[in-house]
Design an enzyme around this catalytic site. Sequence first.
Site, PDB file in Angstrom:
ATOM      1  N   GLU A   1       1.041  -1.484  -0.080  1.00  0.00           N
ATOM      2  CA  GLU A   1      -0.132   0.047   0.142  1.00  0.00           C
ATOM      3  C   GLU A   1       0.811   0.626  -0.047  1.00  0.00           C
ATOM      4  O   GLU A   1       1.300   1.677   0.783  1.00  0.00           O
ATOM      5  CB  GLU A   1      -1.063   0.003   1.047  1.00  0.00           C
ATOM      6  CG  GLU A   1      -2.131   0.785   1.107  1.00  0.00           C
ATOM      7  CD  GLU A   1      -2.199   2.445   0.832  1.00  0.00           C
ATOM      8  OE1 GLU A   1      -2.254   2.712   0.206  1.00  0.00           O
ATOM      9  OE2 GLU A   1      -1.926   2.698   1.891  1.00  0.00           O
TER      10      GLU A   1
ATOM     11  N   CYS B   1      -2.234   8.904   2.473  1.00  0.00           N
ATOM     12  CA  CYS B   1      -1.953   9.001   1.553  1.00  0.00           C
ATOM     13  C   CYS B   1      -3.175   8.284   0.892  1.00  0.00           C
ATOM     14  O   CYS B   1      -2.744   9.194  -0.762  1.00  0.00           O
ATOM     15  CB  CYS B   1      -1.675   6.959   1.250  1.00  0.00           C
ATOM     16  SG  CYS B   1      -2.742   5.957   2.208  1.00  0.00           S
TER      17      CYS B   1
END
Length: 498
Positions: free
Chosen positions: A253, A287
């Site tokens: 990720e 993110c």
Amino acid sequence: MNLRDLTAALYLDAEQLQGGTRIVRSPIDGAEIARLTDDTPETADAKIAAAAEAFKGWRLVPAPRRGELIRLLGEELRAHKEALGSLVTLECGKSIQEGYGEVQEMIDICDFAVGLSRQLYGLSIASERRGHRMTETWLPLGPIGVISAFNFPVAVWSWNFALAIVCGDPVVWKPSEKTPITALACQALFDRAAARFGDAPVGLSSVLIGDRSIGERLVDDRRIALVSATGSTRMGREVGPRLAQRFARSILELGGNNAMIVTPSADLELAVRAIVFSAVGTAGQRCTSLRRLIVHSDVYDTLVPRLKQAYAGIPIGDPLDKTKLVGPLIDRDSFDGMARALENAAGEGGTVTGGRRVLADQHPDAFYVEPALVEVPAQTDTVRHETFAPILYILRYDTFEQAVALQNDVPQGLSSCVFTTDLREAERFLSASGSDCGIANVNIGPSGAEIGGAFGGEKETGGGRESGSDAWKAYMRRQTATVNYSDALPLAQGIKFG
């Protein structure tokens, strides 16, 4: 609460936070708050070995019983939400409300995992052979390594940990060097849950403190069946091949360069609220932070001035103060990276509003900044690069096809959104020719995902999925089994042999 109070409230060993060589500083004021002792190769090996041994017994425990341990962890998190949330804020600098929200996310994934423990279902598959039964079963995979980033120091671990434990897998956690105290606090709370559980094996959960070299040992150890790594794309380029070399699994990720398209029909009041939270929450260090705003020419001159006005009123300061919405960047490196990006964008024709360092006289060793708006004439390499800071690049578009092309024309593919009241635009955005991201939202910002859906993205974001939906399957191995209960031995595909 100060660190001494939090240490007591979270059952941390005060001596564990003193006397080591790893200095931990709070981004709130730059002050040293702890000195930890790093793991050595020997202690790291011992923890991984303990996880491998724990797997032998834990995989045999019925999954609903494994879920009971996670239920108890959820109870500990509920009881200590304020203390752990405050420690998150103290150590990583996000606002106290976001700190509490991160712990709530942990509680939510525990609830999800408890239910999941009774639903680790397989399939019955029609066999082409008479008197045969074919099934697909999911079985525990093995010890799991988790490498987490500073910006979500506990939630991302919990996404992996709660699912891995109910799936039958021990977990070895390497937190960010910038936020190790929160990891030790989570381990302490888990230890309390395990004591109440009664028969959890030693080594089921452990924490590795250290730098990159300790993370590499975790990645390279053949006893670790899967590594879930959250961080930069650069980190993923190194972790992925190392795992592939030994045929281990990965959940990557990585970076995000998330966009919002604002169409002529958009509810601009709703859009402004979503933009501000998505772009400046966690000081732009998510993110899923909003980094690119793609605005139709018809509403550009209405939206952008409203956005500048909203930015001018954002309260910046000590994130432990509930009236402040934006805390500090994590450290000087982050500030320097932001300054370079703004300088580059200005050199490429961008118009910068904000972005200055503030409160330096009060906190000379901390890095508070004004969130920046940058109106750019085109999507340059600077815009395509993810800078982990509160910078929002603003671009114009004239056709919906142009807007989608701009959104997709970056290496990353994590989160995306469109603000529109046009049903056709919304559906086109969600279609195969629309957003190429793992997350696509309509009339909601790109950040703040719920745990019920699988979280992750495409392209340089890494392709991994964590948290909800069927992300649990990554922590298990699939077994296809066929049972012949007839007195014949027919071959598949009608093959005749002998």
